[in-house]
Design a protein around this motif. Structure first.
Motif, PDB file in Angstrom:
ATOM      1  N   SER A   1      -0.152   5.198  -1.523  1.00 36.12           N
ATOM      2  CA  SER A   1       0.999   5.393  -2.410  1.00 36.12           C
ATOM      3  C   SER A   1       2.194   4.531  -2.016  1.00 36.12           C
ATOM      4  CB  SER A   1       1.403   6.870  -2.431  1.00 36.12           C
ATOM      5  OG  SER A   1       1.655   7.351  -1.121  1.00 36.12           O
ATOM      6  N   MET A   2       2.310   4.191  -0.745  1.00 38.68           N
ATOM      7  CA  MET A   2       3.417   3.347  -0.308  1.00 38.68           C
ATOM      8  C   MET A   2       3.258   1.913  -0.794  1.00 38.68           C
ATOM      9  SD  MET A   2       3.817   4.811   3.576  1.00 38.68           S
ATOM     10  CE  MET A   2       5.181   3.728   4.001  1.00 38.68           C
TER      11      MET A   2
ATOM     12  N   GLY B   1      -1.219  -8.059  -9.100  1.00 41.90           N
ATOM     13  CA  GLY B   1      -2.526  -7.641  -8.649  1.00 41.90           C
ATOM     14  C   GLY B   1      -2.502  -6.965  -7.289  1.00 41.90           C
ATOM     15  N   HIS B   2      -3.311  -5.928  -7.143  1.00 42.92           N
ATOM     16  CA  HIS B   2      -3.398  -5.202  -5.868  1.00 42.92           C
ATOM     17  C   HIS B   2      -4.657  -4.354  -5.860  1.00 42.92           C
ATOM     18  CE1 HIS B   2      -2.420  -1.224  -7.594  1.00 42.92           C
ATOM     19  NE2 HIS B   2      -1.526  -1.843  -8.345  1.00 42.92           N
ATOM     20  N   LEU B   3      -4.946  -3.780  -4.710  1.00 41.14           N
ATOM     21  CA  LEU B   3      -5.966  -2.741  -4.575  1.00 41.14           C
ATOM     22  C   LEU B   3      -5.311  -1.594  -3.821  1.00 41.14           C
ATOM     23  CD1 LEU B   3      -8.848  -1.673  -4.920  1.00 41.14           C
ATOM     24  CD2 LEU B   3      -9.434  -2.769  -2.741  1.00 41.14           C
ATOM     25  N   ALA B   4      -4.589  -0.778  -4.545  1.00 39.12           N
ATOM     26  CA  ALA B   4      -3.864   0.333  -3.930  1.00 39.12           C
ATOM     27  C   ALA B   4      -3.938   1.535  -4.851  1.00 39.12           C
ATOM     28  CB  ALA B   4      -2.404  -0.045  -3.676  1.00 39.12           C
TER      29      ALA B   4
ATOM     30  N   LEU C   1      -2.809   1.307   5.328  1.00 38.37           N
ATOM     31  CA  LEU C   1      -3.586   2.508   5.042  1.00 38.37           C
ATOM     32  C   LEU C   1      -3.601   3.426   6.261  1.00 38.37           C
ATOM     33  CD1 LEU C   1      -6.728   0.907   3.318  1.00 38.37           C
ATOM     34  CD2 LEU C   1      -5.083   2.421   2.194  1.00 38.37           C
ATOM     35  N   GLY C   2      -3.973   4.672   6.045  1.00 35.34           N
ATOM     36  CA  GLY C   2      -4.220   5.581   7.160  1.00 35.34           C
ATOM     37  C   GLY C   2      -3.495   6.905   7.085  1.00 35.34           C
ATOM     38  N   LEU C   3      -2.305   6.927   6.489  1.00 31.51           N
ATOM     39  CA  LEU C   3      -1.541   8.176   6.454  1.00 31.51           C
ATOM     40  C   LEU C   3      -2.269   9.242   5.658  1.00 31.51           C
ATOM     41  CD1 LEU C   3       1.211   9.351   7.395  1.00 31.51           C
ATOM     42  CD2 LEU C   3       2.093   8.750   5.125  1.00 31.51           C
TER      43      LEU C   3
ATOM     44  N   THR D   1       8.542   9.837   3.016  1.00 30.37           N
ATOM     45  CA  THR D   1       7.266   9.112   3.078  1.00 30.37           C
ATOM     46  C   THR D   1       7.331   7.777   2.355  1.00 30.37           C
ATOM     47  OG1 THR D   1       5.947  11.153   3.224  1.00 30.37           O
ATOM     48  CG2 THR D   1       4.814   9.167   2.463  1.00 30.37           C
ATOM     49  N   HIS D   2       7.774   7.784   1.106  1.00 24.09           N
ATOM     50  CA  HIS D   2       7.661   6.606   0.246  1.00 24.09           C
ATOM     51  C   HIS D   2       8.910   5.732   0.343  1.00 24.09           C
ATOM     52  CE1 HIS D   2       4.919   9.655  -1.493  1.00 24.09           C
ATOM     53  NE2 HIS D   2       4.110   8.606  -1.512  1.00 24.09           N
ATOM     54  N   PRO D   3       8.727   4.418   0.498  1.00 24.70           N
ATOM     55  CA  PRO D   3       9.877   3.547   0.757  1.00 24.70           C
ATOM     56  C   PRO D   3      10.811   3.414  -0.436  1.00 24.70           C
ATOM     57  CG  PRO D   3       7.895   2.236   0.398  1.00 24.70           C
ATOM     58  CD  PRO D   3       7.455   3.665   0.481  1.00 24.70           C
TER      59      PRO D   3
END
Length: 227
Positions: free
Chosen positions: A10-11, A67-70, A99-101, A194-196
């Motif tokens: 999500s970030m 473009g992204h993969l999120a 990733l990881g959170l 959490t989110h910037p």
């Protein structure tokens, strides 16, 4: 011209109305490295909190390669099975991974998450043996302030992530471990712990930019004092 693929949770996907750190990094690389630099990936949207789905294109500034993969709520566990096809389809030169959170918060412990890092790297290299990667450590969020076991898992995972990078790095397909975003404060650089927010986006972009500048001579780091 290098092709960068942001991979994250999500970030990284961001939500409607935001610039995202993806935009901030693209802007820096465009201005200091190559005007033709681009971002690639099989997805383009932001997360829409109103519909609870990744359906928005309402970027604060939509005029950039999106473009992204999120994905909101996605982690190493989810991206490892997807990265091979994404690389074969979108042909990135460099993966920018945050990733990881989510994994540690909901799905896997630190050791299992580190195992998924290794699976991700293996799948990425199976698709492109020369792909480069920059991995960002997990930034502890507000939950880590009150949940000591969770904070411990985050700290342990970041140690295991560094070990995985050291074990898996190779000249043909180098892996960088970025430093945590400099002076990142979840109380001032996020909007919810959490989110910037805008300053957090710049700090995350700066972490990726600094790693690539130092190791590979790509672009410029953020000017001193700006983050």
């Amino acid at each position: 011209m290098l092709r960068f693929m942001p991979v994250g949770d999500s970030m990284t996907i961001g939500s409607a109305g935001e610039h995202t750190w993806r935009h901030r990094l693209w802007q820096l690389l465009r201005d200091t490295y190559d005007p033709a630099v681009t971002l690639v990936g099989p997805r383009e949207t932001l997360y829409d909190k109103q519909t609870d789905a990744p359906t928005s294109l309402a970027y604060a500034d939509p005029g950039f390669p999106r473009g992204h993969l999120a994905g909101w709520g996605e982690g190493w566990l989810h991206m490892a099975p997807l990265i091979g096809d994404a690389i074969r389809t979108c042909r990135p030169d460099v993966l920018l991974v945050s990733l990881g959170l989510i994994d540690l918060g909901f799905y896997t412990d630190a050791e299992q998450t580190a195992g998924n890092v290794r699976a991700f790297v293996g799948a990425a290299r199976a698709a492109d043996p020369c792909v480069r990667m920059v991995l960002l450590p997990v930034i502890p969020n507000v939950r880590a302030e009150s949940d000591a076991p969770f904070a411990g898992q985050v700290a342990l995972f970041n140690v295991l992530l560094a070990k995985a990078v050291a074990d898996l790095d190779e000249p043909r397909s180098p892996i960088l471990l970025a430093s945590p975003p400099r002076s990142y404060d979840i109380h001032t650089d996020t909007y919810d712990g959490t989110h910037p927010n805008a300053s957090g986006e710049h700090r995350i972009a700066a972490a990726f930019a600094g790693a690539m500048r130092e190791a590979w001579g790509i672009g410029q780091a953020y000017a001193a004092g700006t983050v």
